[in-house]
Design a protein around this motif. Structure first.
Motif, PDB file in Angstrom:
ATOM      1  N   LEU A 110     162.899-121.041 -15.156  1.00 25.18           N
ATOM      2  CA  LEU A 110     163.348-121.456 -16.486  1.00 25.18           C
ATOM      3  C   LEU A 110     163.667-122.945 -16.513  1.00 25.18           C
ATOM      4  CD1 LEU A 110     164.245-120.677 -19.383  1.00 25.18           C
ATOM      5  CD2 LEU A 110     166.532-120.253 -18.433  1.00 25.18           C
ATOM      6  N   LEU A 111     164.334-123.438 -15.476  1.00 34.18           N
ATOM      7  CA  LEU A 111     164.652-124.862 -15.401  1.00 34.18           C
ATOM      8  C   LEU A 111     163.381-125.705 -15.308  1.00 34.18           C
ATOM      9  CD1 LEU A 111     167.728-124.901 -12.974  1.00 34.18           C
ATOM     10  CD2 LEU A 111     167.722-125.086 -15.481  1.00 34.18           C
ATOM     11  N   ILE A 112     162.418-125.229 -14.530  1.00 28.58           N
ATOM     12  CA  ILE A 112     161.143-125.951 -14.429  1.00 28.58           C
ATOM     13  C   ILE A 112     160.438-125.974 -15.778  1.00 28.58           C
ATOM     14  CG2 ILE A 112     158.835-125.917 -13.395  1.00 28.58           C
ATOM     15  CD1 ILE A 112     160.119-124.737 -10.873  1.00 28.58           C
ATOM     16  N   CYS A 113     160.481-124.851 -16.485  1.00 20.68           N
ATOM     17  CA  CYS A 113     159.872-124.756 -17.813  1.00 20.68           C
ATOM     18  C   CYS A 113     160.481-125.790 -18.766  1.00 20.68           C
ATOM     19  CB  CYS A 113     160.067-123.345 -18.364  1.00 20.68           C
ATOM     20  SG  CYS A 113     159.275-123.042 -19.948  1.00 20.68           S
ATOM     21  N   ILE A 114     161.802-125.934 -18.723  1.00 22.85           N
ATOM     22  CA  ILE A 114     162.480-126.926 -19.563  1.00 22.85           C
ATOM     23  C   ILE A 114     162.052-128.333 -19.165  1.00 22.85           C
ATOM     24  CG2 ILE A 114     164.732-127.923 -20.137  1.00 22.85           C
ATOM     25  CD1 ILE A 114     165.906-125.094 -19.779  1.00 22.85           C
ATOM     26  N   GLY A 115     161.990-128.582 -17.856  1.00 19.45           N
ATOM     27  CA  GLY A 115     161.590-129.907 -17.377  1.00 19.45           C
ATOM     28  C   GLY A 115     160.157-130.257 -17.718  1.00 19.45           C
ATOM     29  N   PHE A 149     149.309-137.377 -17.916  1.00 14.80           N
ATOM     30  CA  PHE A 149     150.217-137.582 -19.045  1.00 14.80           C
ATOM     31  C   PHE A 149     151.464-138.343 -18.611  1.00 14.80           C
ATOM     32  CE2 PHE A 149     154.210-135.738 -20.740  1.00 14.80           C
ATOM     33  CZ  PHE A 149     154.244-136.445 -21.932  1.00 14.80           C
ATOM     34  N   GLY A 150     152.081-137.904 -17.518  1.00 12.96           N
ATOM     35  CA  GLY A 150     153.340-138.505 -17.091  1.00 12.96           C
ATOM     36  C   GLY A 150     153.209-139.965 -16.697  1.00 12.96           C
ATOM     37  N   ILE A 151     152.216-140.277 -15.887  1.00 20.74           N
ATOM     38  CA  ILE A 151     152.060-141.647 -15.392  1.00 20.74           C
ATOM     39  C   ILE A 151     151.646-142.594 -16.519  1.00 20.74           C
ATOM     40  CG2 ILE A 151     150.708-143.132 -13.858  1.00 20.74           C
ATOM     41  CD1 ILE A 151     150.583-140.717 -11.914  1.00 20.74           C
ATOM     42  N   THR A 152     150.615-142.238 -17.274  1.00 20.01           N
ATOM     43  CA  THR A 152     150.161-143.125 -18.358  1.00 20.01           C
ATOM     44  C   THR A 152     151.189-143.192 -19.484  1.00 20.01           C
ATOM     45  OG1 THR A 152     148.912-141.283 -19.342  1.00 20.01           O
ATOM     46  CG2 THR A 152     147.714-142.793 -17.877  1.00 20.01           C
ATOM     47  N   LEU A 191     158.851-136.501 -12.978  1.00 18.17           N
ATOM     48  CA  LEU A 191     159.494-136.103 -11.718  1.00 18.17           C
ATOM     49  C   LEU A 191     159.321-134.607 -11.474  1.00 18.17           C
ATOM     50  CD1 LEU A 191     162.828-138.161 -11.936  1.00 18.17           C
ATOM     51  CD2 LEU A 191     160.765-138.704 -10.623  1.00 18.17           C
ATOM     52  N   VAL A 192     159.409-133.809 -12.531  1.00 18.58           N
ATOM     53  CA  VAL A 192     159.206-132.360 -12.410  1.00 18.58           C
ATOM     54  C   VAL A 192     157.770-132.062 -12.007  1.00 18.58           C
ATOM     55  CG1 VAL A 192     159.257-130.159 -13.632  1.00 18.58           C
ATOM     56  CG2 VAL A 192     161.014-131.876 -14.095  1.00 18.58           C
TER      57      VAL A 192
END
Length: 481
Positions: free
Chosen positions: A249-254, A319-322, A422-423
């Motif tokens: 669940l925490l990973i899903c939120i992240g 997505f995260g890096i760019t 980070l996730v």
């Protein structure tokens, strides 16, 4: 020959069910987005009409209140879908959204009933927020389960094809009305038309969803009805989610945090951003948004196909890096341009980045949970992040615009994406077996050595495969995964 026919039959079956499921997704998100698309025309009927920026801020505040109900809707419909079935939950959700759209279409204004107009508007938006809170998790679950294992990325991408299509349809209605009605007529009563359209469309989808096939196994439904024994946990319960799948669940939120902020920035708030900060005419920003979203919508299956080849994590890293590197330059340049074509290119650049998230995020979340808790886990994880971060984007952006601190908004979006990056880096693995793989056939392992695969190598769909036995045995004791 028979193997190929079997694979083709499964593909046709998946296409048929996903089209029915995604049609409702399109209408639900059209009904949600049409509010912001037409806010500039109806805000004077419900909010402070003396100051346009203030009225816009109040309109976005009401839009954000609907997100308060997202977690509640996700809990209710997620539990309902895991215990009663995906079909029943999706049907109920679109019924509530239809009622909300019809209500706004006939809602009296402040000039007619005073402050009660605003109160009723907020109540209706809360109901719609409750509805769409359940739609996301349940439809994400349904599309992931109905897809063939080797094409999960492609098939599940249609959740955002229809989600984006809902906003694009709202923009199309806006462009048509802008070009067929006087501004005064559109402001006076024409803004009611798109809400009426949404209500009618939802009724059509309600009829279509009646013939959807169920993906939840009969064993899971029976387990939900059975009395709870000592040490046992029923499917679709908060106890099961928090005691056995809290990390997921925490990973899903992240996973959702940065993606939902970026998505609402480039597909929702950007219309107001161009009007108020860039100073581009409303008629031009409508066209810019429509064509950018149209291309963005068509790209979702392309990203999905890529994920079926290289895995899900590389697209999230893209997505995260760019997003971290280019959010500030793109939005800063957009705030200073008055050329419509340049604005289109900048918006398109942002959407190309966000596509790495939107196309596969629903599938990534669905793969985190077993069938017994999937709809609740996906829906609640998404709703929490969406309510706290995505839904507040228009409000935060409008407030910073009004305060002349729009640069802080660029920072907010960049930091949100960075947290999710980070996730993606530390919490996710690429091409390792997931819960969906164990239940319905592995996406990556060769069919010849995969005991859970069906004869055609695509994996069983719609909850019928041999791989489901592992999850079915764990329906009462909360799954071993």
């Amino acid at each position: 020959m028979s193997t190929q026919l079997s694979e083709s039959a499964q593909t046709r079956r998946a296409v048929k069910n996903i089209l029915k499921g995604s049609a409702g997704n399109l209408v639900e998100w059209y009904d949600l987005y049409v509010y912001t698309v037409f806010a500039a025309y109806f805000q004077s009927h419900f909010f402070n009409s003396k100051d346009e920026l203030q009225a816009g801020l109040e309109a976005m505040a009401v839009f954000s209140t609907s997100f308060l109900m997202r977690p509640v809707g996700a809990w209710f419909f997620g539990r309902y879908a895991d215990r009663k079935g995906r079909k029943a939950a999706l049907t109920l959700s679109v019924t509530m959204m239809s009622a909300g759209s019809f209500a706004i279409a006939i809602l009296p204004t402040t000039q007619q009933i005073g402050v009660w107009a605003l109160i009723l508007l907020i109540v209706v938006r809360l109901i719609q927020g409750f509805s769409v809170g359940g739609e996301y998790g349940t439809s994400a679950t349904y599309m992931s389960e109905a897809a063939t294992s080797r094409r999960r990325g492609f098939f599940s991408s249609f959740q955002y094809v229809t989600l984006i299509g809902g906003q694009m349809l709202a923009l199309l209605v806006l462009v048509i009305l802008q070009n067929t009605m006087d501004k005064s007529a559109l402001t006076e009563w024409g803004w009611r038309i798109p809400f009426a359209i949404g209500g009618v469309a939802a009724l059509v989808v309600l009829w279509l969803r009646r013939s959807m096939e169920e993906t939840v196994s009969a064993e899971q439904v029976e387990a939900a009805k059975a009395p709870v024994t000592a040490g046992a946990t029923q499917p679709g319960t908060m106890k099961l989610l928090f005691t056995r799948h809290f990390e997921a669940l925490l990973i899903c939120i992240g996973v959702t945090l940065g993606g939902t902020v970026a998505f609402y920035t480039y597909t929702n708030f950007i219309l107001k951003f161009m009007n108020d900060t860039s100073g581009i005419a409303k008629t031009e920003t409508s066209v810019i948004n429509f064509w950018a979203l149209f291309i963005f919508m068509l790209l979702q299956p392309v990203y999905g196909i890529i994920s079926d080849k290289v895995g899900r994590k590389p697209l999230l890293l893209w997505f995260g890096i760019t997003g971290v590197l280019f959010t500030w330059p793109l939005l800063s340049t957009l705030s200073n341009t008055k050329d419509p074509f340049t604005a289109f290119l900048l918006m398109m650049g942002g959407l190309l980045i966000v596509g790495g998230y939107t196309s596969i995020n629903a599938l990534v979340k669905a793969e985190l949970f077993p069938a017994s808790i999937r709809a609740l886990g996906v829906g609640l994880g998404y709703a929490i992040a969406n309510s706290l971060f995505g839904g507040t984007v228009p409000l935060i952006g409008a407030a910073l615009q009004k305060a002349g601190q729009v640069d802080l908004f660029f920072t907010y979006v960049t930091v949100a994406i960075g947290l999710s990056l980070l996730v993606y880096i530390f919490a996710l693995k690429n091409k390792l077996p997931t819960h969906l793989d164990h239940e319905q056939g592995h996406a990556w392992a060769p069919a010849a050595v995969d005991g859970d695969m069906t004869a055609d190598g695509t994996g069983a769909t719609l909850g019928t495969g041999a791989g489901r036995k592992d999850d079915d045995k764990d329906l009462i004791d909360a799954s071993r995964h």
